[in-house]
Design a protein around this motif. Sequence first.
Motif, PDB file in Angstrom:
ATOM      1  N   GLU A 170       0.838  -1.215   0.000  1.00 11.33           N
ATOM      2  CA  GLU A 170       0.000   0.000   0.000  1.00 11.33           C
ATOM      3  C   GLU A 170       0.869   1.259   0.000  1.00 11.33           C
ATOM      4  O   GLU A 170       1.501   1.570   1.002  1.00 11.33           O
ATOM      5  N   PRO A 171       0.874   2.007  -1.114  1.00 11.13           N
ATOM      6  CA  PRO A 171       1.715   3.209  -1.152  1.00 11.13           C
ATOM      7  C   PRO A 171       1.088   4.408  -0.447  1.00 11.13           C
ATOM      8  O   PRO A 171       1.784   5.356  -0.099  1.00 11.13           O
ATOM      9  N   ILE A 172      -0.233   4.380  -0.249  1.00 14.44           N
ATOM     10  CA  ILE A 172      -0.939   5.537   0.321  1.00 14.44           C
ATOM     11  C   ILE A 172      -2.153   5.051   1.101  1.00 14.44           C
ATOM     12  O   ILE A 172      -2.815   4.090   0.704  1.00 14.44           O
ATOM     13  N   ARG A 173      -2.399   5.745   2.229  1.00 16.07           N
ATOM     14  CA  ARG A 173      -3.516   5.340   3.077  1.00 16.07           C
ATOM     15  C   ARG A 173      -4.043   6.570   3.803  1.00 16.07           C
ATOM     16  O   ARG A 173      -3.275   7.394   4.293  1.00 16.07           O
ATOM     17  N   TRP A 174      -5.348   6.694   3.817  1.00 10.83           N
ATOM     18  CA  TRP A 174      -5.969   7.757   4.629  1.00 10.83           C
ATOM     19  C   TRP A 174      -6.138   7.214   6.046  1.00 10.83           C
ATOM     20  O   TRP A 174      -6.664   6.115   6.224  1.00 10.83           O
ATOM     21  N   THR A 175      -5.686   7.950   7.046  1.00 12.97           N
ATOM     22  CA  THR A 175      -5.884   7.527   8.442  1.00 12.97           C
ATOM     23  C   THR A 175      -6.384   8.735   9.231  1.00 12.97           C
ATOM     24  O   THR A 175      -6.233   9.879   8.784  1.00 12.97           O
ATOM     25  N   PRO A 176      -6.942   8.517  10.421  1.00 13.14           N
ATOM     26  CA  PRO A 176      -7.388   9.657  11.225  1.00 13.14           C
ATOM     27  C   PRO A 176      -6.224  10.588  11.590  1.00 13.14           C
ATOM     28  O   PRO A 176      -6.407  11.779  11.823  1.00 13.14           O
ATOM     29  N   GLN A 223       8.789   5.957  -1.439  1.00  9.25           N
ATOM     30  CA  GLN A 223       9.298   5.145  -2.549  1.00  9.25           C
ATOM     31  C   GLN A 223      10.727   5.511  -2.931  1.00  9.25           C
ATOM     32  O   GLN A 223      11.388   4.764  -3.644  1.00  9.25           O
ATOM     33  N   ARG A 224      11.202   6.663  -2.416  1.00 15.08           N
ATOM     34  CA  ARG A 224      12.592   7.039  -2.716  1.00 15.08           C
ATOM     35  C   ARG A 224      13.567   6.104  -2.019  1.00 15.08           C
ATOM     36  O   ARG A 224      14.705   5.963  -2.427  1.00 15.08           O
ATOM     37  N   ARG A 225      13.094   5.496  -0.927  1.00 15.38           N
ATOM     38  CA  ARG A 225      13.991   4.680  -0.108  1.00 15.38           C
ATOM     39  C   ARG A 225      13.963   3.196  -0.450  1.00 15.38           C
ATOM     40  O   ARG A 225      14.751   2.419   0.082  1.00 15.38           O
ATOM     41  N   ASN A 228       7.548   1.394 -13.302  1.00 18.65           N
ATOM     42  CA  ASN A 228       6.723   0.673 -12.331  1.00 18.65           C
ATOM     43  C   ASN A 228       5.286   1.103 -12.525  1.00 18.65           C
ATOM     44  O   ASN A 228       4.934   2.254 -12.269  1.00 18.65           O
ATOM     45  N   ALA A 229       4.487   0.176 -13.016  1.00 23.35           N
ATOM     46  CA  ALA A 229       3.048   0.398 -13.134  1.00 23.35           C
ATOM     47  C   ALA A 229       2.385  -0.653 -12.255  1.00 23.35           C
ATOM     48  O   ALA A 229       1.476  -1.369 -12.667  1.00 23.35           O
ATOM     49  N   GLY A 230       2.854  -0.719 -11.019  1.00 23.32           N
ATOM     50  CA  GLY A 230       2.375  -1.712 -10.071  1.00 23.32           C
ATOM     51  C   GLY A 230       1.556  -1.093  -8.964  1.00 23.32           C
ATOM     52  O   GLY A 230       1.066   0.041  -9.077  1.00 23.32           O
ATOM     53  N   ALA A 231       1.436  -1.840  -7.874  1.00 25.42           N
ATOM     54  CA  ALA A 231       0.682  -1.353  -6.716  1.00 25.42           C
ATOM     55  C   ALA A 231       1.253  -0.025  -6.228  1.00 25.42           C
ATOM     56  O   ALA A 231       0.511   0.884  -5.839  1.00 25.42           O
ATOM     57  N   LEU A 232       2.554   0.105  -6.274  1.00 27.18           N
ATOM     58  CA  LEU A 232       3.194   1.336  -5.803  1.00 27.18           C
ATOM     59  C   LEU A 232       2.756   2.542  -6.633  1.00 27.18           C
ATOM     60  O   LEU A 232       2.759   3.667  -6.140  1.00 27.18           O
ATOM     61  N   ALA A 233       2.382   2.293  -7.880  1.00 27.95           N
ATOM     62  CA  ALA A 233       2.048   3.383  -8.802  1.00 27.95           C
ATOM     63  C   ALA A 233       0.563   3.685  -8.876  1.00 27.95           C
ATOM     64  O   ALA A 233       0.161   4.645  -9.537  1.00 27.95           O
ATOM     65  N   THR A 234      -0.260   2.854  -8.228  1.00 27.00           N
ATOM     66  CA  THR A 234      -1.712   3.067  -8.386  1.00 27.00           C
ATOM     67  C   THR A 234      -2.497   3.093  -7.077  1.00 27.00           C
ATOM     68  O   THR A 234      -3.556   3.696  -7.007  1.00 27.00           O
TER      69      THR A 234
END
Length: 354
Positions: A5-11, A19-21, A166-172
């Motif tokens: 999961e590259p991005i997540r909304w949390t409280p 992804q740079r690392r 990269n057109a994978g999970a990290l990209a979408t």
Amino acid sequence: MRSVEPIRWTPEGVVLLDQRRLPGDVIHHTYTDYRELAQAIKDMVIRGAPAIGVAAAMGVALGVERSKAKTLAELRAEFATICDMLARTRPTAVDLFWAIDRFKKRFEALALAEANNGDAGLARIRISLVEEAQKLHQERRDADERIGRFGAELLPKTGRVMTQCNAGALATGGIGTALGVIRMAVEGGYRIEVLVPETRPYLQGSRLTAWELHQDHIPLTLITDNMVGHFLKTGGVSAVVVGADRIARNGDTANKIGTYGIAVLARENKVPFYVAAPISTLDLSIASGDQIPIEERSEEEVTHLAGVRIAPDVHAAHPAFDVTPARFIAAIITERGIARAPFEESLKDFAERP
Ligand code: MRU
């Protein structure tokens, strides 16, 4: 199907996987200020067209949610500032502008409905925009799964498939577009090996795609970019599948620098070249790829590798994307089906479907 999961909304705020690392470190940052999130998009903490769209949506929602505006007029002015800042992050991936436009329309509809409702109305606008960002994220996930299912039909049951960048999970934020096709095929029992060009200069192939596939135990072979022609000629490659950053009305497709060369070499060697992308990556307002703005990134990303200088102190060029003319593309795989030439007609048809 679970992917990274590259991005997540949390409280607490918007959580991004840095992804740079990768692949060395798996580090997350939590963003509570939309300005910092905009900078993170610019700096490529998150990247890949659909994921940039999700990040922009969450950036707008974050800015509005945390705004101190006391009146609708103040909130509207701040909303415009937020949208402007996010729109100035990266120029090529159209999903960013698509997401911002969608939020502008949503904001205006909410503002109209809540115009006379004071503080309670403002609170509802804030909540609704947060919900809209989460909805948009879920739609990306659903689109990836559908793209994956349609695209898998085009792949060989056994064989080698080449991708780029990269057109994978990290990209979408879902299972990926090009890698979503590969993931769905593998899940369906196909025996596929992925050829992964490293994708100089930013190395999305070696750092991100190789990492993602390795995590999921999908067989891969990493190659350098200058091996592409050799492998398309002699390596038994059955198909090329790539993602897209912007697709013009005629099907011309902007994707990571190097994609155009791969497409031409694929044609020369009679290997079908497929583009996998959601409808949000279509830009039907432009007639051809000539009108797609190409991001120029820093020379340092070319002259340096992991902070080490690998060239003398000379001028270097760094267009981050190139445009593949539609005539090299065998099909464009969308969540609404597989578009084929003439793309002018097929893409319009898909875009207009509910
Ligand atoms: O510069 P990036 O890493 O954001 O570029 C990404 C690409 O070019 C991808 O191939 C494209 O966005 C498709 S992502 C599903």
